[in-house]
Every structure is written in structure tokens, then in C-alpha cells.
Design a protein around this motif. Structure first.
Motif, mmCIF file in Angstrom:
data_model
loop_
_atom_site.group_PDB
_atom_site.id
_atom_site.type_symbol
_atom_site.label_atom_id
_atom_site.label_comp_id
_atom_site.label_asym_id
_atom_site.label_seq_id
_atom_site.Cartn_x
_atom_site.Cartn_y
_atom_site.Cartn_z
ATOM 1 N N ILE A 103 8.991 -40.875 -121.075
ATOM 2 C CA ILE A 103 10.317 -41.750 -121.394
ATOM 3 C C ILE A 103 10.358 -42.580 -122.236
ATOM 4 C CG2 ILE A 103 12.149 -43.132 -119.945
ATOM 5 C CD1 ILE A 103 11.859 -40.087 -118.866
ATOM 6 N N ILE A 104 9.515 -43.287 -122.619
ATOM 7 C CA ILE A 104 9.364 -44.214 -123.817
ATOM 8 C C ILE A 104 9.552 -43.476 -125.248
ATOM 9 C CG2 ILE A 104 8.017 -45.867 -124.983
ATOM 10 C CD1 ILE A 104 6.777 -46.727 -122.203
ATOM 11 N N LEU A 105 8.756 -42.384 -125.274
ATOM 12 C CA LEU A 105 9.002 -41.791 -126.415
ATOM 13 C C LEU A 105 10.414 -41.380 -126.498
ATOM 14 C CD1 LEU A 105 5.629 -39.624 -126.242
ATOM 15 C CD2 LEU A 105 6.242 -41.491 -128.005
ATOM 16 N N LEU A 106 11.106 -40.790 -125.520
ATOM 17 C CA LEU A 106 12.391 -40.282 -125.711
ATOM 18 C C LEU A 106 13.401 -41.281 -125.843
ATOM 19 C CD1 LEU A 106 12.239 -37.320 -122.969
ATOM 20 C CD2 LEU A 106 12.115 -37.085 -125.352
ATOM 21 N N THR A 107 13.018 -42.460 -125.261
ATOM 22 C CA THR A 107 14.119 -43.437 -125.442
ATOM 23 C C THR A 107 13.859 -44.050 -126.877
ATOM 24 O OG1 THR A 107 13.883 -44.004 -122.998
ATOM 25 C CG2 THR A 107 14.647 -45.824 -124.668
ATOM 26 N N HIS A 108 12.861 -44.204 -127.395
ATOM 27 C CA HIS A 108 12.560 -44.466 -129.077
ATOM 28 C C HIS A 108 13.433 -43.294 -129.696
ATOM 29 C CE1 HIS A 108 10.043 -47.685 -130.066
ATOM 30 N NE2 HIS A 108 9.243 -47.571 -128.808
ATOM 31 N N LEU A 109 13.580 -42.132 -129.485
ATOM 32 C CA LEU A 109 14.341 -41.123 -130.237
ATOM 33 C C LEU A 109 15.832 -41.354 -129.997
ATOM 34 C CD1 LEU A 109 14.189 -38.610 -132.003
ATOM 35 C CD2 LEU A 109 14.221 -37.212 -129.921
ATOM 36 N N LEU A 110 16.028 -41.524 -128.819
ATOM 37 C CA LEU A 110 17.732 -41.515 -128.378
ATOM 38 C C LEU A 110 18.322 -42.839 -128.969
ATOM 39 C CD1 LEU A 110 17.653 -40.132 -124.679
ATOM 40 C CD2 LEU A 110 18.630 -38.989 -126.742
ATOM 41 N N LEU A 111 17.632 -44.134 -128.827
ATOM 42 C CA LEU A 111 18.138 -45.114 -128.985
ATOM 43 C C LEU A 111 17.761 -45.858 -130.515
ATOM 44 C CD1 LEU A 111 17.863 -47.341 -125.901
ATOM 45 C CD2 LEU A 111 19.902 -45.652 -126.517
ATOM 46 N N LYS A 112 16.755 -45.338 -131.100
ATOM 47 C CA LYS A 112 16.390 -45.924 -132.285
ATOM 48 C C LYS A 112 16.530 -44.821 -133.256
ATOM 49 C CE LYS A 112 13.902 -49.839 -130.966
ATOM 50 N NZ LYS A 112 13.013 -50.692 -130.981
ATOM 51 N N GLY A 113 16.321 -43.541 -132.977
ATOM 52 C CA GLY A 113 16.581 -42.502 -134.061
ATOM 53 C C GLY A 113 15.304 -42.038 -134.407
ATOM 54 N N HIS A 114 14.174 -42.491 -134.065
ATOM 55 C CA HIS A 114 12.796 -41.873 -134.576
ATOM 56 C C HIS A 114 11.808 -41.651 -133.637
ATOM 57 C CE1 HIS A 114 10.733 -45.661 -133.963
ATOM 58 N NE2 HIS A 114 11.905 -46.133 -134.233
ATOM 59 N N GLU A 115 10.880 -40.792 -133.803
ATOM 60 C CA GLU A 115 9.913 -40.363 -132.842
ATOM 61 C C GLU A 115 8.717 -41.145 -133.095
ATOM 62 O OE1 GLU A 115 9.195 -35.955 -131.886
ATOM 63 O OE2 GLU A 115 10.414 -35.786 -133.614
ATOM 64 N N LEU A 116 8.109 -41.428 -131.989
ATOM 65 C CA LEU A 116 6.804 -42.292 -132.210
ATOM 66 C C LEU A 116 5.789 -41.247 -132.047
ATOM 67 C CD1 LEU A 116 7.153 -45.395 -129.806
ATOM 68 C CD2 LEU A 116 7.327 -45.145 -132.341
ATOM 69 N N ALA A 117 4.511 -41.238 -132.626
ATOM 70 C CA ALA A 117 3.459 -40.398 -132.420
ATOM 71 C C ALA A 117 2.745 -40.428 -131.098
ATOM 72 C CB ALA A 117 2.288 -40.466 -133.548
ATOM 73 N N GLU A 118 2.570 -41.689 -130.521
ATOM 74 C CA GLU A 118 2.122 -42.034 -129.208
ATOM 75 C C GLU A 118 2.406 -43.334 -128.840
ATOM 76 O OE1 GLU A 118 -2.190 -43.293 -129.123
ATOM 77 O OE2 GLU A 118 -1.984 -42.509 -131.388
ATOM 78 N N VAL A 119 2.509 -43.321 -127.494
ATOM 79 C CA VAL A 119 2.814 -44.853 -126.869
ATOM 80 C C VAL A 119 1.399 -45.309 -126.198
ATOM 81 C CG1 VAL A 119 4.015 -45.959 -124.979
ATOM 82 C CG2 VAL A 119 5.148 -44.010 -126.240
#
Length: 82
Positions: free
Chosen positions: A56-72
Motif C-alpha cells: 500500500i505504501i508503494l502504491l500510495t507513493h505512485l498515486l500521490l507523488k508520481g514515482h515508484e519506490l524500489a522498496e519500503v
């Protein structure tokens, strides 16, 4: 609320758990978007603390900040403005 317009199905998120009774990426996208709307409407004057798993944190970064994280990282803290 600023949703970046990214299509979650075009990301590195390729897990399909529907065959095990889970949610599709589309379902998670819809659930998160509704959750963000509820937060904005019901808690606009507060600063809520939300505990979530890495997916959910990874998807939230993508949806709200516009970028993917490699990991959390485990037990990490992330701030989002909704």
C-alpha cells in the motif's frame, strides 16, 4: 487531493491475487482512491496516522507523488499530503 493519473497496471506491480480470492491492481487502486477521498473529507482538520503494509505504501507513493519506490524499509515512516 492530487492523484497523479498513473495507471497502476502499467507499473512494476504485476501481482494478481484474484485467483486466490484477493484484489486486482484495479481493485486496490479504487480502494485507495476512495480511502484518500474519505480522509480528505472526514479528517481535513486533523493529521491522521495510518499504518499500512509495504504494498500500500508503494502504491500510495505512485498515486500521490508520481514515482515508484524500489522498496519500503521495515518500520519506515512516510508522509503524504492529501
Amino acid at each position: 487531493m492530487k492523484i497523479t493519473g498513473h495507471n497502476l497496471q502499467d507499473t512494476n506491480v504485476k501481482v494478481d491475487l484474484t485467483k486466490y480470492g484477493g484484489e486486482s491492481v484495479h481493485d486496490v487502486n479504487n480502494r485507495l482512491t476512495k480511502f484518500f477521498s474519505m480522509l480528505r473529507h472526514d479528517y481535513f482538520h486533523e493529521v491522521p496516522l495510518i499504518v499500512a503494509h509495504g504494498g500500500i505504501i508503494l502504491l500510495t507513493h505512485l498515486l500521490l507523488k508520481g514515482h515508484e519506490l524500489a522498496e519500503v524499509a521495515n518500520a519506515s515512516v512516510h508522509e503524504f499530503e492529501i
